[in-house]
Each structure stands twice: as structure tokens, then as C-alpha cells.
Design an enzyme around this catalytic site. Structure first.
Site, short mmCIF file in Angstrom:
data_model
loop_
_atom_site.label_atom_id
_atom_site.label_comp_id
_atom_site.label_asym_id
_atom_site.label_seq_id
_atom_site.Cartn_x
_atom_site.Cartn_y
_atom_site.Cartn_z
N ALA A 148 5.03 -4.43 -0.28
CA ALA A 148 5.10 -3.31 0.66
C ALA A 148 5.05 -3.88 2.07
CB ALA A 148 3.95 -2.33 0.44
N ALA A 150 4.69 -2.44 6.21
CA ALA A 150 4.49 -1.32 7.13
C ALA A 150 4.65 -1.82 8.57
CB ALA A 150 3.11 -0.71 6.91
N SER A 151 4.27 -0.99 9.53
CA SER A 151 4.50 -1.33 10.93
C SER A 151 3.63 -2.50 11.38
CB SER A 151 4.23 -0.12 11.82
OG SER A 151 2.92 0.37 11.60
N ALA A 153 1.53 -4.57 9.06
CA ALA A 153 1.28 -5.64 8.08
C ALA A 153 2.17 -5.47 6.85
CB ALA A 153 -0.19 -5.63 7.67
N VAL A 155 2.04 -6.55 2.37
CA VAL A 155 1.11 -6.88 1.29
C VAL A 155 1.81 -7.73 0.25
CG1 VAL A 155 -0.37 -5.96 -0.53
CG2 VAL A 155 -0.22 -4.78 1.68
N LYS A 169 -3.18 -8.88 2.36
CA LYS A 169 -2.56 -8.14 3.46
C LYS A 169 -2.43 -9.06 4.66
CE LYS A 169 -3.11 -3.76 5.98
NZ LYS A 169 -3.95 -2.54 6.10
N ASP A 305 -6.01 8.43 7.27
CA ASP A 305 -4.60 8.26 6.92
C ASP A 305 -4.39 8.34 5.40
OD1 ASP A 305 -1.94 7.92 7.53
OD2 ASP A 305 -2.03 5.73 7.52
#
Length: 557
Positions: A148, A150-151, A153, A155, A169, A305
Site C-alpha cells: 500500500a 499513501a501520501s 508513507a 507499507v 511502514k 481517520d
């Protein structure tokens, strides 16, 4: 040629200027991850957007409003995508603002997809810098491709030398160099929007900045995870058995690398997979609502979140029942004891019809429109990725005034921004996401009743809490006999009003569930659920109060 240039000052200066600009550009790009370019791009486009709205959002130009909103939304999206990093988060926040036109919602949906990942060579370098060893030295296996991204980090799955499977991460390398300037630019834009459009934005900028900075510190995230796990263990009832927080491996955790136990599970918003495991959507969703209600009203340490990607479900280690796993603990908010108490009392007062208490708390928080605030607390029309927009079927002559009316409603909602509890920024985000998740699963649980019951339980069992005043009598001025009798009667009335309200809410909930099942049996379609009924009520309320129509998708997950 060089002698010729020496006699031509203009050419010589031009060459020096070009060399200087090229050198500065290269230094900014390769040494500072284009920080200067990103901020110049942001400020330049911010100026263009401001001018565009100032010149074109005027009375008599209503026919072009939709094109104006779409043009501006695309410009902002372009900046977010080009800048990357924290700008992806900023774009997601913009997409979640309910008073923005529908063009923003439609345009910004792409920002909720996975962000681009960095190469394994970069990951390897970060691990060596942070942990002092290469991935091969620390791990038995390490996936070179992230599972995965994201903005902030990405994983990777890995196996330690002892055979333990872990999730690693890794923070993207540019984040630490860009975050200071990015947040500085964000605050400048907030001030500009407030100055040019007279919308209250700067009051929350410092609070949001502080929490975003904390989110980029993985040691802070690890501490959050441990505190969240501790609070779950201390929760009353069976919550500690129904919830799991992955254990942190501190030996391989730093500011930019976090290692925790790997958990195999499925997204809880995948009803087919849940049912395929023999798990009840109702049981899973009840656990999700329970844990976040407990965080809001008891522990006061709230996951801000809880989107579907941060909640998975696994088979319980010692039984066949489902267990909910909470991921990504970077963004938390800590609520004061005063706020927790007042917010619980506010929920209780809404259900018991205690108008003086509702008014007192709202005014103490600087809220001007108490009815709007109470409606938002219970029904929450603020979902990430969706928008509130003006009804495009309206008369064009009225369109400008109706959008101005919405702006004025937002501008005057708060009477005193200094008194408004900033915790509500993230508490509201939590509740919005939980509500959207419940709706996505077909409203299997009565979220509102669960929240109200948890709020009341957090206040204790003393009859005095059911009185009309949220504060106890001053000890130096004991109540008279008449006052004690009045409190006695009022407390019983409030209690039974509260219980009656919950009963009728539960009755409506079960009727909506029965109607859902009937539609499914007869027509083969799921049909609207309890959250859909609430959404319909909010659409009517917003139409009546503000003259605006909410997009049908404004309440979707």
C-alpha cells in the site's frame, strides 16, 4: 568568443542569470525535492483562483458558475497532483468540505486512490539511515514492492529473523524536507481565503498543523497505537476481546520507520467476504461504533481517520467470531475532561429535550446557530470526498444569492472561534466516517442510539446528572426544598424523555430494517436503510434553512 562576450555586458549578464537560475532550479529539485517550485506553484495558482472568483463570482453571471467551479477545482487538483506529498492530504480535506460545489467532489475523487510509491533503493536507504542496518541484515524477507502507498508513507511486508511476520511502514524521503514549507504555505492560503472571501479559516490552522506534524512522526504513531491498545483493554464489557491493535516492534521503529505485527484480514466494508466467513455485518459494525463511541465519551483519545482502509476484520485467535483490527494510528486527538463531559451532556440533552442545557453548552462553545449544530451532531452531513452544492435547477437569478446565503451561514455559524472546542474538528471527522461506513453496509446498527447510550453511561448513574443544569449546585449555596423538589421532578422527566426518545428511535430503526428486508425479498434490491432516512431528513433541513440542495452522494462512504 569569450573575448567577444567580455565586450558585450548584456550577453554576459544574460548568461550569468541563466546559469544562476539553472543552478538554483537544480539545487531546489535535487537537494530540496522541489520545495521552492512547489510553493511558487501553489501561491501562483492561489492568486489566479482568487482573481477568477473575484471577477467571475458576481451577480448576473450565475449561468457560468458551474464552469467557474469546475475550472478552479481542476486547477487545485493539478497543483495537488504535481506537488504530491502533503498536498494529497490537503486535497482530500478540500474534497471533504461540505459547502463547496459538487465540481470539487467529482474532481477530487482521484486523490483517494493509492499514491505513487518510491523505489526499493530509496526504501533501503531510509531503513539504513534510521535503523543503522540494511533490510537484508534486519529481515529474513522483505517485499520490494509495497502492499500500500499513501501520501506520507508506504507499507511493506517483511519477516524478522525469528520468523515473525511484520508490517514495515516507510516514510517517503521528501516529507521531512517539504513539511515546513508546505504547512507555511497552507497557513498563507488560509489567511488569503479569509481576507478575500471573509470565511473563518485561520482559527483552526495552527491546530491542524500541529496534528499533521505529529502524523509524520512514526514514534508518535507507535505511542498512539500503544495508548489506544491500553484504552481498549480498560474498556468496560467485551470490547477488549472484540478489538485488536497491532503490537509495535520498538526495536525497529524510528521517526521515519515503524514496524508492527502483520495482521491478515479483510476490509470490514466488504460485505461479501464478511458473510463468506460466516460473520454478521451487524456484529462487526456494532464493534466499530462501540470502540469509537468509547474513545469519544470515555477515554477521550480518538482515532481521527477511521476510513475503510484503516479497519480490517480477522478471525478471532481463540474462536470463530470476528475481531476488528484498527490500523494507522498517526492521527489522534486528545480531548480534555471538560470537553468529554460537556459533549456527553450535550448528547444527553438533545435526547431528553433539555433546551436550556443545549443552549448553554452551544453558547459556551461560541456556536451561534444551535439548531444547525445539534443537527450536525446527530446526523452529520460532512462525509470525506463528497460535497454540498446549490440546486442547479434553481432559477439562475436566485443562484448567486443562494450561494451567498450558504457562505453567510458558514461565516456566522460560530460566534466566537476562540471558544469553539478544536477537538470537534477531528471528532466530527471520526463520526462522519463511522456514519458513512454504517450506511455502506446497509445500516445494520442504530449508530445514534449507541452513541447516546455511551454518552450517558460515561456520565455515571447519579440522578443529579439528569437535572436541567449541566453544572452542579455551588457547595456554599445548597438548594432549597423547592429547588430540590424541582430537581427531583425534572431529573425523572428528563430520564424518561431520554428513554422514550431512544425507544422511538429504535422503533423507527427496526421498521426501516424490516422494510429493507421486505424490499430485498420482493424486489431483490437492498433498498434504503436507517442512515438513508437520516440523510433524507438532513437534505430537507439544509433545503429549508439554507436554500441549498445536498447532492445524493453527499452522505455516501
Amino acid at each position: 568568443m569569450f573575448r567577444s562576450l567580455a565586450h558585450r555586458p548584456l550577453l554576459r549578464r544574460g548568461l550569468l542569470l541563466t546559469t544562476g537560475i539553472t543552478t538554483a532550479w537544480a539545487a531546489d529539485k535535487y537537494a530540496y525535492d522541489s520545495t521552492i517550485q512547489r510553493n511558487v506553484r501553489t501561491l501562483y495558482n492561489g492568486a489566479l483562483i482568487t482573481a477568477d472568483y473575484k471577477w467571475n463570482f458576481v451577480e448576473g453571471n450565475a449561468a457560468n458558475f458551474e464552469a467557474l467551479h469546475e475550472r478552479v477545482a481542476n486547477r487545485i487538483l493539478s497543483v495537488c497532483k504535481e506537488n504530491g506529498g502533503l498536498y494529497i492530504k490537503f486535497g482530500q480535506q478540500i474534497a471533504a468540505v461540505p459547502v463547496l460545489p459538487a465540481a470539487y467532489n467529482k474532481t477530487f475523487k482521484v486523490l483517494f486512490d493509492d499514491a505513487p510509491a518510491v523505489s526499493y533503493a530509496v526504501v533501503e536507504k531510509i531503513i539504513e539511515e534510521e535503523l543503522g542496518q540494511s533490510p537484508d541484515q534486519i529481515f529474513e524477507t522483505f517485499s520490494r514492492t509495497p502492499l500500500a502507498s499513501a501520501s506520507i508513507a508506504q507499507v511493506h511486508r517483511a519477516t524478522l529473523k525469528d520468523g515473525s511476520v511484520v508490517a514495515v511502514k516507510i516514510q517517503k524521503p521528501e516529507i521531512q524536507r517539504q513539511i515546513g514549507w508546505d504547512l507555511f504555505t497552507y497557513k498563507i492560503l488560509c489567511r488569503a481565503m479569509e481576507f478575500f472571501f471573509d470565511l473563518p479559516l485561520t482559527w483552526q490552522a495552527d491546530y491542524i498543523e500541529r496534528h499533521i506534524r505529529q502524523e509524520t512522526d512514526f514514534e508518535n504513531e507507535a505511542r498512539n497505537a500503544e495508548l489506544a491498545a491500553k484504552n481498549v483493554r480498560e474498556a468496560p464489557g467485551s470490547l477488549s476481546d472484540r478489538i485488536h491493535v497491532p503490537k509495535v516492534n520498538w526495536k525497529y521503529t524510528s521517526k521515519r520507520v515503524m514496524t508492527a505485527e502483520w495482521i491478515e484480514g479483510i476490509r470490514f466494508t466488504n460485505p461479501e467476504l464478511l458473510e463468506g466467513q460466516g460473520w454478521s455485518k451487524k456484529e462487526v459494525m456494532r464493534t466499530v461504533v462501540d470502540v469509537f463511541a468509547d474513545q469519544i465519551f470515555r477515554s477521550g483519545f480518538i482515532h481521527a481517520d477511521p476510513h475503510p482502509g484503516n479497519i480490517i476484520v480477522r478471525k478471532h485467535p481463540t474462536s470463530s467470531r470476528p475481531q476488528v483490527v484498527l490500523l494507522d494510528h498517526g492521527l489522534y486527538v486528545t480531548c480534555s475532561e471538560t470537553f468529554k463531559h460537556d459533549y456527553a451532556v450535550f448528547w444527553k440533552a438533545i435526547f431528553s429535550g433539555d433546551l436550556p442545557t443545549i443552549q448553554s453548552i452551544a453558547e459556551g462553545w461560541g456556536v451561534r446557530d444551535v439548531q444547525m449544530f445539534a443537527s450536525a451532531t446527530l446526523q452529520k452531513p460532512w462525509t470525506p470526498g463528497k460535497a454540498v452544492h446549490v440546486d442547479t435547477s434553481a432559477n439562475l437569478e436566485d443562484l448567486f444569492q443562494r450561494q451567498v446565503k450558504m457562505k453567510e451561514s458558514v461565516k456566522t455559524f460560530l460566534n466566537n472561534t476562540q471558544s469553539f472546542p478544536k477537538e470537534l474538528i477531528f471528532v466530527g471527522r471520526n463520526m462522519n466516517l463511522v456514519r458513512a461506513n454504517n450506511k455502506f453496509l446497509g445500516s445494520p446498527v442504530n449508530r445514534i442510539n449507541i452513541m447516546a447510550n455511551t454518552a450517558v453511561q460515561s456520565l455515571g448513574n447519579n440522578w443529579s446528572m439528569w437535572g436541567s443544569n449541566r453544572n452542579s449546585q455551588h457547595p456554599l449555596h445548597p438548594p432549597s426544598t423547592i429547588e430540590r423538589f424541582t430537581q427531583l421532578v425534572t431529573s425523572r422527566i428528563n430520564y424518561w424523555t431520554f428513554r422514550a426518545t431512544l425507544f422511538f428511535t429504535a422503533l423507527v430503526f427496526h421498521m426501516s430494517r424490516a422494510a429493507q428486508k421486505m424490499r430485498y425479498v420482493v424486489l431483490g434490491v437492498q433498498g434504503a436503510g436507517f442512515e438513508d432516512m437520516i440523510d433524507g431528513g438532513m437534505r430537507r433541513t439544509m433545503q429549508d434553512q439554507f436554500g441549498v440542495t445536498i447532492d445524493d452522494e453527499a452522505f455516501s462512504g
